[in-house]
Design an enzyme around this catalytic site. Structure first.
Site, PDB file in Angstrom:
ATOM      1  N   LYS A 159     -40.019 -17.542-126.225  1.00  0.00           N
ATOM      2  CA  LYS A 159     -40.802 -16.672-125.331  1.00  0.00           C
ATOM      3  C   LYS A 159     -40.029 -15.368-125.116  1.00  0.00           C
ATOM      4  CE  LYS A 159     -43.691 -17.101-121.205  1.00  0.00           C
ATOM      5  NZ  LYS A 159     -44.928 -16.590-121.768  1.00  0.00           N
TER       6      LYS A 159
HETATM    7  C1  LIG Z   1     -48.154 -16.716-126.314  1.00  0.00           C
HETATM    8  C2  LIG Z   1     -48.415 -17.737-125.262  1.00  0.00           C
HETATM    9  N1  LIG Z   1     -48.990 -18.889-125.610  1.00  0.00           N
HETATM   10  C3  LIG Z   1     -49.256 -19.846-124.685  1.00  0.00           C
HETATM   11  C4  LIG Z   1     -48.944 -19.659-123.355  1.00  0.00           C
HETATM   12  C5  LIG Z   1     -49.184 -20.754-122.367  1.00  0.00           C
HETATM   13  O1  LIG Z   1     -47.939 -21.335-122.044  1.00  0.00           O
HETATM   14  P1  LIG Z   1     -47.701 -22.051-120.668  1.00  0.00           P
HETATM   15  O2  LIG Z   1     -48.771 -23.083-120.544  1.00  0.00           O
HETATM   16  O3  LIG Z   1     -46.356 -22.676-120.795  1.00  0.00           O
HETATM   17  O4  LIG Z   1     -47.798 -21.020-119.619  1.00  0.00           O
HETATM   18  C6  LIG Z   1     -48.350 -18.471-122.951  1.00  0.00           C
HETATM   19  C7  LIG Z   1     -48.039 -18.228-121.556  1.00  0.00           C
HETATM   20  O5  LIG Z   1     -46.987 -18.372-121.103  1.00  0.00           O
HETATM   21  C8  LIG Z   1     -48.059 -17.492-123.927  1.00  0.00           C
HETATM   22  O6  LIG Z   1     -47.480 -16.344-123.578  1.00  0.00           O
END
Ligand SMILES: Cc1ncc(COP(=O)(O)O)c(C=O)c1O
Length: 307
Positions: A159
């Site tokens: 991330k």
């Molecule tokens: C690219 C991406 N995919 C999926 C998600 C969903 O992830 P999460 O459920 O951990 O927030 C996020 C958000 O954080 C994201 O930035």
């Protein structure tokens, strides 16, 4: 506090709680020049009923933040243990009485070049944030011609701030073309994810979501929903590769993520999903999810932190 004026907020920055305006970094830092940072997005749900804030799966988010730092080879790792206490304290000090979005970030400070591994610093920002309107109305999605970055290029599993420039192309193109948002395919041409959210479809009654090797972020909401589908709805979710052509045959589809929560998809590329309204699986799952995150339903896994 009920505010949209960020200047009233305290920020945790470089080890101290400081006013919003004082949390600044240098324009020549690798964080600014190259997006050399990693972050998490965590939600806190304010409950009027018990006058408490319920944070959701903080430990899992901070574990993912550790992994992202390791992948970026930062020369100092901010551990989950180090971040938990100031994160909780930030919520208390800002005296929020509404739901919030919390963003811990670890970044490369100083004046180095793109491969600089330090000095590393951190901050945590929390801002009021409610449920997006799309969660109620559903959204219209364009399958993007922009590709989700491949694991050997810019792993979506990490991330990293800079990763969001990939999905930015898709999100902007979708808006320009009159859609609400985008869905990206991966380098193999199979369904990956949206700009900030994972995807589920329901086809012939079976829920499916792209596997974690489909160039997606390993979403914490996605994992939560796989459990809720099984435990609350009695449905086993397939984690597998999904073809683009399956999207147009789905009875239901929805995005999920901390920020997007459970957002129904009502069409792909102008083709209605099912009958173009929000389907029964999506509705039941929304109910189960919101009851869980808002402190209404039991929390058998100990996912909530109540402040
Ligand atoms: C690219 C991406 N995919 C999926 C998600 C969903 O992830 P999460 O459920 O951990 O927030 C996020 C958000 O954080 C994201 O930035």
């Amino acid at each position: 506090m009920a505010t949209t004026d960020y200047n009233d907020l305290l920020v945790y920055f470089d080890g101290d709680f400081v006013p919003w305006a004082e949390a600044t970094i240098h324009i020549f830092s690798p964080a600014v020049k190259y997006g050399a940072g990693v972050f998490e997005g965590i939600r806190g749900y304010w409950s009027d009923a018990d006058e408490r804030m319920h944070l959701f799966r903080v430990a899992d988010h901070l574990r993912r933040l550790e992994y992202s730092q390791k992948m970026m080879r930062f020369d100092r790792i901010f551990t989950a243990d180090e971040i938990t206490a100031p994160l909780n304290e930030l919520i208390r000090r800002n005296k929020f009485r509404e739901s919030v979005h919390i963003r811990p970030t670890v970044y490369v400070d100083g004046t180095g070049e793109s491969a600089a591994q330090g000095p590393v610093n951190s901050f945590i920002v929390a801002i009021p944030r409610g449920t997006p309107e799309y969660v109620h109305s559903g959204c219209r999605v364009q399958v993007s011609s922009w590709q989700r970055s491949a694991d050997l290029a810019m792993p979506s599993r990490v991330k990293a701030n800079a990763n969001y420039n990939n999905s930015r192309f898709a999100a902007i193109q979708a808006k320009v073309d009159g859609y609400d948002t985008a869905l990206m395919l991966n380098a193999r041409g199979q369904v990956a994810e949206g700009p900030g959210m994972c995807i589920f479809i329901v086809r012939s009654g079976v829920p499916s979501t792209p596997s974690v090797t489909s160039s997606i972020l390993e979403s914490i909401t996605r994992a939560t929903l796989i459990d809720l589908l099984r435990d609350e709805l009695g449905l086993v979710c397939a984690e597998r590769e999904i073809d683009r052509s399956e999207l147009y045959d789905a009875e239901e589809a929805f995005f999920c993520g901390t920020l997007w929560e459970i957002t129904p998809i009502t069409e792909f590329d102008g083709i209605p999903v099912g009958n173009g309204t929000i389907g029964p699986v999506t509705k039941q799952l929304q109910r189960a999810y919101f009851d869980l995150v808002k402190g209404v339903a039991p929390d058998p896994h100990g996912w909530r932190t109540t402040l």
